[in-house]
Write a protein that holds these residues in place. Structure first.
Motif, mmCIF file in Angstrom:
data_model
loop_
_atom_site.group_PDB
_atom_site.id
_atom_site.type_symbol
_atom_site.label_atom_id
_atom_site.label_comp_id
_atom_site.label_asym_id
_atom_site.label_seq_id
_atom_site.Cartn_x
_atom_site.Cartn_y
_atom_site.Cartn_z
ATOM 1 N N GLU A 1 5.355 1.584 -5.503
ATOM 2 C CA GLU A 1 5.933 0.307 -5.929
ATOM 3 C C GLU A 1 5.740 -0.781 -4.877
ATOM 4 O OE1 GLU A 1 10.003 1.024 -6.984
ATOM 5 O OE2 GLU A 1 9.489 2.247 -8.721
ATOM 6 N N THR A 2 4.507 -0.845 -4.363
ATOM 7 C CA THR A 2 4.172 -1.874 -3.385
ATOM 8 C C THR A 2 3.166 -2.841 -3.997
ATOM 9 O OG1 THR A 2 3.546 -2.268 -1.080
ATOM 10 C CG2 THR A 2 2.220 -0.672 -2.296
ATOM 11 N N VAL A 3 2.969 -3.960 -3.339
ATOM 12 C CA VAL A 3 2.086 -5.005 -3.862
ATOM 13 C C VAL A 3 0.651 -4.475 -3.960
ATOM 14 C CG1 VAL A 3 1.171 -7.324 -3.480
ATOM 15 C CG2 VAL A 3 3.540 -6.772 -2.833
ATOM 16 N N PRO A 4 0.020 -4.564 -5.129
ATOM 17 C CA PRO A 4 -1.341 -4.045 -5.288
ATOM 18 C C PRO A 4 -2.382 -4.969 -4.662
ATOM 19 C CG PRO A 4 -0.641 -5.077 -7.323
ATOM 20 C CD PRO A 4 0.556 -5.118 -6.396
ATOM 21 N N LEU A 5 -3.593 -4.462 -4.545
ATOM 22 C CA LEU A 5 -4.691 -5.309 -4.113
ATOM 23 C C LEU A 5 -5.202 -6.104 -5.307
ATOM 24 C CD1 LEU A 5 -6.785 -2.912 -1.829
ATOM 25 C CD2 LEU A 5 -4.925 -4.462 -1.192
ATOM 26 N N PRO A 6 -5.587 -7.354 -5.124
ATOM 27 C CA PRO A 6 -6.095 -8.141 -6.248
ATOM 28 C C PRO A 6 -7.378 -7.522 -6.811
ATOM 29 C CG PRO A 6 -5.970 -9.464 -4.235
ATOM 30 C CD PRO A 6 -5.564 -8.089 -3.864
ATOM 31 N N PRO A 7 -7.517 -7.438 -8.123
ATOM 32 C CA PRO A 7 -8.721 -6.854 -8.740
ATOM 33 C C PRO A 7 -10.009 -7.552 -8.327
ATOM 34 C CG PRO A 7 -6.979 -7.153 -10.378
ATOM 35 C CD PRO A 7 -6.504 -7.820 -9.123
ATOM 36 N N VAL A 8 -9.915 -8.819 -7.920
ATOM 37 C CA VAL A 8 -11.119 -9.546 -7.536
ATOM 38 C C VAL A 8 -11.803 -8.911 -6.328
ATOM 39 C CG1 VAL A 8 -9.948 -11.192 -5.978
ATOM 40 C CG2 VAL A 8 -12.048 -11.880 -7.185
ATOM 41 N N PHE A 9 -11.042 -8.215 -5.484
ATOM 42 C CA PHE A 9 -11.646 -7.539 -4.336
ATOM 43 C C PHE A 9 -12.681 -6.515 -4.796
ATOM 44 C CE2 PHE A 9 -8.524 -8.102 -0.548
ATOM 45 C CZ PHE A 9 -8.405 -9.449 -0.848
ATOM 46 N N THR A 10 -12.290 -5.689 -5.767
ATOM 47 C CA THR A 10 -13.202 -4.674 -6.292
ATOM 48 C C THR A 10 -14.393 -5.328 -6.978
ATOM 49 O OG1 THR A 10 -11.377 -3.124 -6.591
ATOM 50 C CG2 THR A 10 -13.394 -2.675 -7.816
ATOM 51 N N SER A 11 -14.163 -6.402 -7.702
ATOM 52 C CA SER A 11 -15.251 -7.092 -8.408
ATOM 53 C C SER A 11 -16.291 -7.619 -7.431
ATOM 54 C CB SER A 11 -14.687 -8.239 -9.251
ATOM 55 O OG SER A 11 -13.781 -7.771 -10.224
ATOM 56 N N ILE A 12 -15.822 -8.227 -6.353
ATOM 57 C CA ILE A 12 -16.756 -8.744 -5.347
ATOM 58 C C ILE A 12 -17.486 -7.595 -4.663
ATOM 59 C CG2 ILE A 12 -16.930 -9.970 -3.148
ATOM 60 C CD1 ILE A 12 -14.682 -11.799 -4.056
ATOM 61 N N HIS A 13 -16.768 -6.520 -4.361
ATOM 62 C CA HIS A 13 -17.392 -5.353 -3.735
ATOM 63 C C HIS A 13 -18.522 -4.827 -4.605
ATOM 64 C CE1 HIS A 13 -17.914 -1.178 -2.374
ATOM 65 N NE2 HIS A 13 -17.351 -1.539 -1.234
ATOM 66 N N ASN A 14 -18.275 -4.673 -5.900
ATOM 67 C CA ASN A 14 -19.295 -4.161 -6.811
ATOM 68 C C ASN A 14 -20.492 -5.104 -6.893
ATOM 69 O OD1 ASN A 14 -17.631 -1.997 -7.343
ATOM 70 N ND2 ASN A 14 -16.825 -2.833 -9.245
ATOM 71 N N ASP A 15 -20.223 -6.393 -6.961
ATOM 72 C CA ASP A 15 -21.292 -7.387 -7.054
ATOM 73 C C ASP A 15 -22.158 -7.381 -5.798
ATOM 74 O OD1 ASP A 15 -22.228 -9.854 -8.692
ATOM 75 O OD2 ASP A 15 -22.023 -10.651 -6.654
ATOM 76 N N SER A 16 -21.528 -7.369 -4.647
ATOM 77 C CA SER A 16 -22.253 -7.372 -3.385
ATOM 78 C C SER A 16 -23.067 -6.095 -3.213
ATOM 79 C CB SER A 16 -21.272 -7.532 -2.222
ATOM 80 O OG SER A 16 -21.924 -7.345 -0.981
ATOM 81 N N SER A 17 -22.486 -4.965 -3.571
ATOM 82 C CA SER A 17 -23.179 -3.676 -3.411
ATOM 83 C C SER A 17 -24.434 -3.604 -4.271
ATOM 84 C CB SER A 17 -22.231 -2.527 -3.770
ATOM 85 O OG SER A 17 -21.120 -2.501 -2.892
ATOM 86 N N GLN A 18 -24.368 -4.159 -5.469
ATOM 87 C CA GLN A 18 -25.548 -4.171 -6.335
ATOM 88 C C GLN A 18 -26.628 -5.083 -5.766
ATOM 89 O OE1 GLN A 18 -26.027 -2.132 -9.101
ATOM 90 N NE2 GLN A 18 -28.107 -2.870 -8.721
ATOM 91 N N LYS A 19 -26.224 -6.231 -5.242
ATOM 92 C CA LYS A 19 -27.194 -7.160 -4.669
ATOM 93 C C LYS A 19 -27.833 -6.588 -3.405
ATOM 94 C CE LYS A 19 -25.238 -11.325 -6.717
ATOM 95 N NZ LYS A 19 -24.371 -12.501 -6.549
#
Length: 432
Positions: free
Chosen positions: A385-403
């Motif tokens: 029950e702690t503050v989650p990480l924003p989903p945008v972090f994962t989205s950027i990670h996936n985008d950068s990794s593909q590039k």
């Protein structure tokens, strides 16, 4: 349950994970005392660059694997901590020295730096029974004066990183190879390969990065790998890609596709081993084929849940994950939530291993997140029950990794902008 007594905590390592753990522990009301031990003379762990290789002045293995030209392979927008982002700058992909400066800034801001015991080498951690539960004896040596000491703790945070002990693959003929053999752990500058024919084994982030850099000075570079998805990057003409090495014979390399070639150097970019040489066998942690077990949520020592391991998963938004793991575990310490029973944690771990195997993961990939990272982060935040990480972090990670795979030569010219918790923008930095 809530603890009636204040707890004493030992943090092993003052890289990003250890500094993050200390930052949260030092302000936690239920924590009475925190000791942070770091064998180097400065914080930063793997982000510290040194021209030295092999062993340090105290006879201990050099911890850092940092090479001189390294720039981050993820954008700074997802490399900070949730409550302490990397300062704004024109570029998204930063030199390693700027990330080290960022960690120093973070540690200073949260009064961590002055609390670190530098040049202190932890050599033994052993559990023992206490009057009201399990305790830990941690033995360490002050490298500057040679004095050794053992202290007692209620909790141990293992934060020694996993980019310091090279993994040497079992390649037939490697020991008899008639040229030079080295691991990327000892790589600092490309000039050592000037005019040579270099076989680079492994196409992880560092393998591909270094292989590209070496093409500037080497006569020929052969990049051997078994990536399921062939990189779309257009490499220089003096770099060719080959499948796995079948065997070495003299200076000749035999590949899995039955082709062969001759090289002067075998350069192993084959990754690292999880290594916890200070843990006594009674800690009940085993490492086999890079699978650290048994860990609940890749974090909690199931048989001794007053010990945690920060930073074991990889292919993640590392600093933010460290922060989430630390917040999760501290909330189990202060009684915000209770960890499952030993039996329940074991069942969870075994089920996860079966699930990963069914999806094609090998044992060596036990802690690889990548596509699984978003659900992993969510499981930690929901249970505690702690503050989650924003989903945008994962989205950027996936985008950068593909590039990274698609355009290794110029993907670091991209600049990212976080719009909100779910959206980001990316544009190409124009050269002046």
């Amino acid at each position: 349950m809530l603890f009636s007594a204040m707890v004493r905590v030992c943090v092993i390592g003052a890289g990003a994970a250890g500094v993050c753990a200390a930052r949260h522990l030092l302000v936690e009301p239920c924590v009475d005392h925190v000791d942070i031990f770091e064998q180097a003379s400065q914080l930063g762990g793997t982000w510290v660059y040194t021209e030295k290789v092999g062993y340090d002045d105290f006879g201990l293995p050099i911890h850092s694997s940092m090479y001189k030209s390294l720039r981050t392979n993820l954008p700074k927008e997802i490399m900070g901590f949730p409550d302490f982002p990397v300062p704004e700058s024109e570029k998204s992909y930063l030199p390693a020295k700027e990330m080290l400066s960022f960690l120093q800034l973070y540690a200073d801001k949260h009064q961590v730096t002055d609390r670190i015991n530098f040049n202190h080498h932890v050599n033994l951690v052993i559990p023992k029974a206490g009057p009201s539960g399990e305790l830990w004896d941690v033995s360490f040596k002050n490298l500057l004066n040679g004095e050794s000491e053992t202290r007692e703790y209620d909790y141990v945070f293992v934060c020694n990183g996993h980019y310091n002990t090279p993994f040497i693959p079992n390649i037939p003929g490697l020991k008899e190879f008639q040229g030079d053999v080295m691991h990327s752990h000892d790589y600092r500058v490309p000039e050592i390969f000037s005019g040579k024919r270099v076989l680079v084994v492994g196409a992880g982030p560092s393998g591909m990065d270094i292989a590209l850099e070496v093409t500037n000075v080497a006569h020929k570079v052969i990049l051997s790998h078994h990536l399921k998805e062939q990189p779309r990057t257009v490499f220089p003409d003096n770099l060719t890609q080959k499948p796995d090495v079948k065997r070495l014979d003299g200076k000749k390399v035999h590949f899995a596709d039955e082709s062969e070639d001759e090289v002067d150097v075998v350069f192993l970019c084959t990754g690292y081993l999880y290594n916890f040489p200070f843990l006594h066998e009674s800690c009940n942690i085993s490492v086999e084929d890079n699978c650290v077990e048994p860990l609940y949520k890749h974090l909690v020592n199931i048989h001794h849940p007053t010990m945690c391991f920060i930073g074991v998963p990889y292919y993640v938004c590392a600093f933010s994950m460290f922060d989430l793991q630390v917040r999760y575990y501290i909330r189990s310490i202060n009684g915000t939530f209770s960890l499952p029973s030993t039996e329940e944690m074991i069942a969870h771990w075994e089920e996860e291993k079966k699930d990963r195997a069914s999806r094609g993961y090998t044992k060596r990939q036990a802690h690889m997140m990548g596509p699984d990272q978003a659900s992993y982060y969510m499981s930690l935040s929901e249970e505690s029950e702690t503050v989650p990480l924003p989903p945008v972090f994962t989205s950027i990670h996936n985008d950068s990794s593909q590039k990274f795979l698609d355009n290794l030569t110029s993907y670091r010219d991209d600049v990212y902008e976080v719009i909100d918790d779910k959206q980001f923008a990316c544009f190409r930095l124009q050269s002046v």
